[in-house]
Design a protein around this motif. Sequence first.
Motif, short mmCIF file in Angstrom:
data_model
loop_
_atom_site.label_atom_id
_atom_site.label_comp_id
_atom_site.label_asym_id
_atom_site.label_seq_id
_atom_site.Cartn_x
_atom_site.Cartn_y
_atom_site.Cartn_z
N ALA A 124 0.86 -1.29 0.11
CA ALA A 124 0.02 0.02 -0.02
C ALA A 124 0.83 1.25 0.10
O ALA A 124 0.34 2.20 -0.63
N HIS A 125 2.16 1.31 0.66
CA HIS A 125 2.91 2.36 0.80
C HIS A 125 4.17 2.13 0.15
O HIS A 125 5.01 1.36 0.46
N LEU A 126 4.10 2.91 -1.02
CA LEU A 126 5.71 2.62 -1.84
C LEU A 126 6.67 3.44 -1.34
O LEU A 126 6.50 4.70 -1.46
N TRP A 127 7.70 3.07 -1.51
CA TRP A 127 9.11 3.42 -0.88
C TRP A 127 9.89 4.13 -2.14
O TRP A 127 9.93 3.47 -3.14
N PHE A 141 -6.02 -4.18 3.20
CA PHE A 141 -5.29 -4.94 4.06
C PHE A 141 -6.08 -6.35 4.49
O PHE A 141 -6.55 -6.49 5.62
N TYR A 157 7.87 -0.79 3.79
CA TYR A 157 7.59 0.63 3.97
C TYR A 157 5.94 0.78 4.65
O TYR A 157 5.58 1.73 5.27
N TRP A 160 6.29 1.29 8.29
CA TRP A 160 6.47 2.70 8.90
C TRP A 160 5.08 3.27 9.43
O TRP A 160 5.29 4.37 9.97
N PHE A 161 3.79 2.78 9.08
CA PHE A 161 2.61 3.08 9.13
C PHE A 161 1.78 2.42 10.33
O PHE A 161 1.50 1.46 10.07
N PRO A 162 1.91 3.06 11.54
CA PRO A 162 0.84 2.06 12.51
C PRO A 162 -0.48 1.90 12.14
O PRO A 162 -0.98 0.65 12.44
N GLU A 163 -0.89 2.71 11.14
CA GLU A 163 -2.26 2.30 10.55
C GLU A 163 -2.26 0.86 9.96
O GLU A 163 -3.36 0.20 10.03
N ARG A 166 -2.69 -1.75 12.88
CA ARG A 166 -4.09 -1.54 13.38
C ARG A 166 -5.05 -2.10 12.44
O ARG A 166 -6.04 -2.96 12.77
N GLN A 167 -4.99 -1.79 11.24
CA GLN A 167 -5.98 -2.38 10.13
C GLN A 167 -6.05 -3.91 10.39
O GLN A 167 -7.01 -4.72 10.69
N THR A 198 12.71 -1.51 15.90
CA THR A 198 12.07 -0.84 16.50
C THR A 198 10.44 -0.67 16.23
O THR A 198 9.57 -1.04 16.93
N LEU A 199 10.39 -0.30 14.78
CA LEU A 199 8.90 -0.07 14.38
C LEU A 199 8.18 -1.40 14.80
O LEU A 199 6.79 -1.36 14.88
N ALA A 202 7.53 -2.29 18.14
CA ALA A 202 6.36 -1.50 18.73
C ALA A 202 4.88 -1.81 18.46
O ALA A 202 3.88 -1.85 18.97
N ARG B 166 -0.19 10.34 16.09
CA ARG B 166 -0.72 10.64 14.94
C ARG B 166 -1.61 11.98 15.06
O ARG B 166 -1.27 13.03 14.08
N THR B 198 10.92 1.77 23.22
CA THR B 198 10.81 1.56 21.76
C THR B 198 9.47 1.93 21.27
O THR B 198 9.48 2.49 19.97
N LEU B 199 8.37 1.92 21.99
CA LEU B 199 7.04 2.58 21.46
C LEU B 199 7.26 3.99 21.20
O LEU B 199 6.76 4.54 20.09
N ALA B 202 9.51 4.47 17.78
CA ALA B 202 8.93 4.25 16.75
C ALA B 202 7.75 5.66 16.41
O ALA B 202 7.57 5.84 15.32
N SER B 206 7.79 7.50 12.95
CA SER B 206 6.79 7.64 11.97
C SER B 206 5.90 8.99 11.98
O SER B 206 5.16 8.83 10.97
N ASN B 269 9.32 10.24 -0.50
CA ASN B 269 8.64 9.82 0.73
C ASN B 269 8.53 10.90 1.77
O ASN B 269 9.56 11.45 2.23
N ARG B 276 -1.94 6.15 3.65
CA ARG B 276 -3.23 5.61 2.64
C ARG B 276 -4.40 5.92 3.57
O ARG B 276 -5.22 4.87 3.67
#
Lengths: 281, 281
Positions: A124-127, A141, A157, A160-163, A166-167, A198-199, A202, B166, B198-199, B202, B206, B269, B276
Amino acid sequence: MVQANDPARPRLQVSCIQFEPIFGDVAGNVSRSCELIRAAAASGSKLVVLPELANTGYVFQSTDEAAALAEEVPTGPTSEAWGALAIELGIHIVAGITERAGDALFNSALLTGPNGPIGVYRKAHLWDRENLFFRKGDLGFPVFETSIGKLGVAICYDGWFPETFRQLALGGAEIVCVPTNWVPMPGQPEGEAAMANTLHRAAAHSNGIFIACADRIGVERSQPFEGQSLIIGPKGWTIAGPASRDRPETVTASVDLGDAARKELSTFNSVLRDRRVDVYG
Amino acid sequence: MVQANDPARPRLQVSCIQFEPIFGDVAGNVSRSCELIRAAAASGSKLVVLPELANTGYVFQSTDEAAALAEEVPTGPTSEAWGALAIELGIHIVAGITERAGDALFNSALLTGPNGPIGVYRKAHLWDRENLFFRKGDLGFPVFETSIGKLGVAICYDGWFPETFRQLALGGAEIVCVPTNWVPMPGQPEGEAAMANTLHRAAAHSNGIFIACADRIGVERSQPFEGQSLIIGPKGWTIAGPASRDRPETVTASVDLGDAARKELSTFNSVLRDRRVDVYG
């Protein structure tokens, strides 16, 4: 508040294969990946994750170059090779692949199992320069319900998006498989562990899910990759790896995916339930 | 794609004060915190962050006990003491306080500056038995525009929710100040760094924001705290700390909050723009 574990749920051995695809050598990359998958399955793994774009390599110089190497999923030769191997070995494979769909190219990952192809995820997220060659993922997702558990997929990538996580967690994913080609991040101190580690730790903690990351190694057309593949448990602690930065390695853990149903952090707290959706914009 | 830095923007020295409030000794805690704030200001810090519930201590046994120690913000004696000190020293202070507002108690943090009180934040995500004493924050995630920059505030368990950062980043926050009382997390391996580190790393990466976390130390009514206060840069790398687990320390960094305007990770980026939103549920 803790839910009883399903006593009938077997443990699942998961392997993330860190290796170095050779740019453009699709037949060689698929052959090498199949050897490594066979070794992981021989050790008992029933879910095997390969890196991003594992069949083609990563650093395309033009859309024509990407198009020439892209294949349809699941009908192209790479999908068929991995698909046949999954059937033969009775395992699930998640693997990054350069996908052609009509006129569009996608940075995708296929999921194939003991009974054949299950699905595809499109990044979904292009680098960076991927934006020149690939179309953004158009499949959302998805969470795939399989015989071993509920699997999500994210690619590089996306993490890099917590979303993203979550999704997937809200969609019921117990484990997210991450084919990836991590690169160094801006300002990275010498010798510091990959920011991606790390990402993803988390994300596992904040969602109570397993995350299994298979990264590539090597330097391709002057682009270095980070290695450090790892498998993370649903409380965010690393349970296998991280692998080295520069050596081919298979990172393996035995997990109970039922642990991803236990989202509690204390008597009063559960990470998905505690979201303040009433105040998020 | 990189925006020019504002050449007129001065650097800002930030301090996070890690200390041990003594339960119930409000006068002593405020007095001790003021000494530590004076020392940080004397070293050049213009923004000082104190831990969560720094005036009262943390482990309440009953609502009556919390209510007896709670104060109005900014008219109570604790707010007035910190407020007067901020005016005297010409600095900004973010500090955790047990707040009474009418019949309600909140786990709050006040922001006060060289010209007096600026605002209050009320913890949105309540941890464990806090749910028995406090009402959930009802002020959203405000971003305060001050003479030193755009400040957000989060408190402890708020940091477990990527949505917190966010919201604040999308609201323009350049730095998020985190008064906290971190506790060990389930399954934490012996000697492993706090999951909270860590949290927050991140979250900084992000969102491309600074995060300054001031944790407490000590054991209160058998509850241990994690220390490890730190300041994180907008690419997620630690720029000061982490402090020890168990010693009073002031963690200090000099920052250019203008760096939080540069959200780019590559030519193509930028972390907020790349979301998205069309596929997030």
